[in-house]
Write an enzyme that holds these catalytic residues in place. Structure first.
Site, short mmCIF file in Angstrom:
data_model
loop_
_atom_site.label_atom_id
_atom_site.label_comp_id
_atom_site.label_asym_id
_atom_site.label_seq_id
_atom_site.Cartn_x
_atom_site.Cartn_y
_atom_site.Cartn_z
N GLY A 183 -4.51 25.72 35.82
CA GLY A 183 -4.59 25.94 37.08
C GLY A 183 -4.47 24.62 38.19
N GLU A 184 -4.17 23.52 37.46
CA GLU A 184 -3.94 22.29 38.22
C GLU A 184 -2.42 21.80 38.34
OE1 GLU A 184 -7.58 19.83 38.40
OE2 GLU A 184 -6.73 19.68 36.62
N PRO B 27 1.88 20.68 29.44
CA PRO B 27 2.46 21.75 28.80
C PRO B 27 2.24 23.02 29.07
CG PRO B 27 1.00 20.25 27.15
CD PRO B 27 0.67 19.86 28.73
N ARG B 28 2.97 23.93 28.73
CA ARG B 28 2.84 25.58 29.32
C ARG B 28 1.96 26.15 28.68
NH1 ARG B 28 2.19 29.73 30.68
NH2 ARG B 28 3.36 31.51 31.53
N GLU C 166 0.88 35.02 37.57
CA GLU C 166 0.85 36.22 38.62
C GLU C 166 -0.68 36.11 39.41
OE1 GLU C 166 3.43 36.87 35.33
OE2 GLU C 166 1.31 36.24 35.38
N GLU D 21 7.43 25.32 43.22
CA GLU D 21 6.40 24.39 43.48
C GLU D 21 6.93 22.80 43.61
OE1 GLU D 21 3.55 25.34 40.49
OE2 GLU D 21 2.69 26.78 41.79
N ASN E 262 9.05 28.37 36.68
CA ASN E 262 9.02 28.09 38.10
C ASN E 262 9.31 26.93 38.83
OD1 ASN E 262 8.95 28.74 40.91
ND2 ASN E 262 6.59 29.12 40.80
#
Length: 445
Positions: free
Chosen positions: A315-316, A270-271, A61, A343, A340
């Site tokens: 964040g990468e 990994p998530r 988000e 991307e 998602n």
């Protein structure tokens, strides 16, 4: 109602308290911001400048807010912006990405916490991302006359089934919103069925398409490639947002593909950060050399022969997808419901995912209809598809280009959303109707 909710929340806290205490004592796991969340003691707003409060639960988000915050800065330069998060990873990323905003923690939904937070911040507008419906917070903001907006709203099929059983509650909450801005007509219809006022529901498209990078030569992707020692000529298989056992399945598929494509690199993302060490152990236990992003130095990547990379950073992933020739989007061979896939599609990667993608069904349907992705049923199917795409680069390129064209055709939700939010701002800062879109078009020209 507030105190009934407080009792329910307290019961939940007491139920999980032993687990939290065990994590703190045994594993040393800290929970930053807990005091602020419990008490609502956010940093007090000073001055009388207009302020908009944006709430983003976690990393996903926060990333969605980037184009909105950027445009807000351009359209309303004097507007103060507060961004709150719930998770520690989201908070860290918000601090990194929004240097000119106030960053704080979202209060837990106890009545005393949300009341204090709203008194200290005194927002002129509250904007929640996707579907964050905390009853005490929403009802308190409404009582204080603060305009409420939900943006990039989505109600997945699985969530909708559960929410309908609590329609009596959701109806009371959704009716308090001044604007409910949904990603598509299906989500808009679900919001209305759950009790949202039809005159306050609008469709904007998905903001996720707007913040998407489409150029593989962008600085972040180039820097990441250099840091990891990934040469431009090397084919790369990225398995991102994965859950157990998807990493193992991706490794097995990569090992099979590497028999005919020996220079193929594998990047695992990994998530959940807490699984980084576990995934690293899995790679090593399967007999493969490993390079961890967190341990890269200036010389490490240049000297390593490790064909497997673990992106154990936060964040990468968005930049990492730009390295992929073939991309597997995780959470889709488990029961999570997918992650998602916009991307990797935007970069023109050949996108693969499993059958369990109900949380992103609209995106999946669009990609499959356009011929921009392939579904794999299980680990062996993943290996077969990976080899096929590497053996047939023309097919892979066509798959990726179809996905990229879809993403480009869906952009524009940010401008639509800001036009809607503009009407909720105080008159002294509100722009003339249509001026936000006109300014954006003029800048593009």
């Amino acid at each position: 109602m507030p105190w009934l909710l407080n009792l329910a929340y307290l019961a939940a806290v007491l139920a999980v308290a032993p687990v939290l205490l065990w994590q703190r004592v045994v594993r040393g796991k800290r929970r930053p911001g807990l005091w602020q969340k419990l008490t609502g003691r956010l940093v007090r707003r000073t001055g009388d400048e207009r302020l908009a409060w944006f709430h983003a639960v976690s990393v996903g988000e926060v990333l969605q807010l980037e184009p909105m915050i950027s445009e807000c800065r351009r359209l309303w330069p004097s507007l103060q912006i507060l961004v709150t998060t719930t998770t520690a990873t989201g908070h860290r990323l918000a601090c990194e990405r929004f240097l000119d905003c106030h960053i704080d923690w979202f209060p837990l939904d106890f009545s005393w916490a949300v009341d204090r937070a709203l008194r200290r911040i005194r927002p002129d507008l509250v904007v929640l991302v996707e579907l964050e419906l905390w009853p005490n917070f929403i009802l308190a903001a409404h009582r204080k006359g603060i305009p409420l907006a939900l943006v990039n709203g989505r109600v997945s099929e699985s969530s909708f089934a559960g929410y309908r059983r609590l329609r009596w509650l959701f109806s009371r909450l959704l009716s308090r919103f001044d604007q409910l801005v949904a990603q598509n007509t299906i989500y808009a219809e679900r919001l209305e069925e759950l009790g949202g006022a039809p005159q306050h529901i609008q469709v904007s498209g998905s903001i996720k398409y707007d913040r998407i990078e489409t150029r593989r030569d962008n600085p972040d992707t180039q820097e990441l490639a250099a840091s990891l020692g990934i040469a431009q000529r090397s084919p790369v298989f990225v398995a991102g947002s994965t859950q157990d056992p998807e990493e193992r399945l991706a490794i097995e598929a990569w090992a099979i593909a590497r028999q005919t494509h020996p220079d193929l690199r594998l990047v695992l993302v990994p998530r959940h950060p807490e699984r980084f060490d576990e995934v690293a152990e899995t790679v090593v236990s399967m007999g493969h050399p490993l390079l961890r992003r967190s341990r890269v130095t200036e010389q490490t990547a240049l000297q390593t022969n490790s064909p497997v990379v673990l992106l154990d950073s936060v964040g990468e992933l968005a930049a990492c997808w730009g390295l992929a020739d073939v991309a597997f989007v995780g959470g889709s061979l488990t029961n999570r419901g997918g992650q998602n896939m916009i991307e990797p599609a935007a970069y023109g990667a050949a996108v693969l995912f499993g059958p369990n993608t109900q949380n992103f069904q609209d995106v999946v349907d669009d990609l499959l209809e356009r011929g921009g992705a392939r579904v794999v049923a299980d680990g062996p199917s993943l290996a077969i598809r990976l080899v096929e795409l590497l053996d047939n680069p023309t097919t892979a390129a066509a798959l990726g280009e179809a996905a990229r064209r879809l993403v480009l055709s869906r952009q524009g939700a940010t401008a639509t959303t800001l036009e809607i939010l503009n009407e909720l701002l105080p008159e002294d800062i509100r722009r003339e109707t249509g001026s936000t879109e006109a300014d954006r078009t003029a800048d593009a020209a």
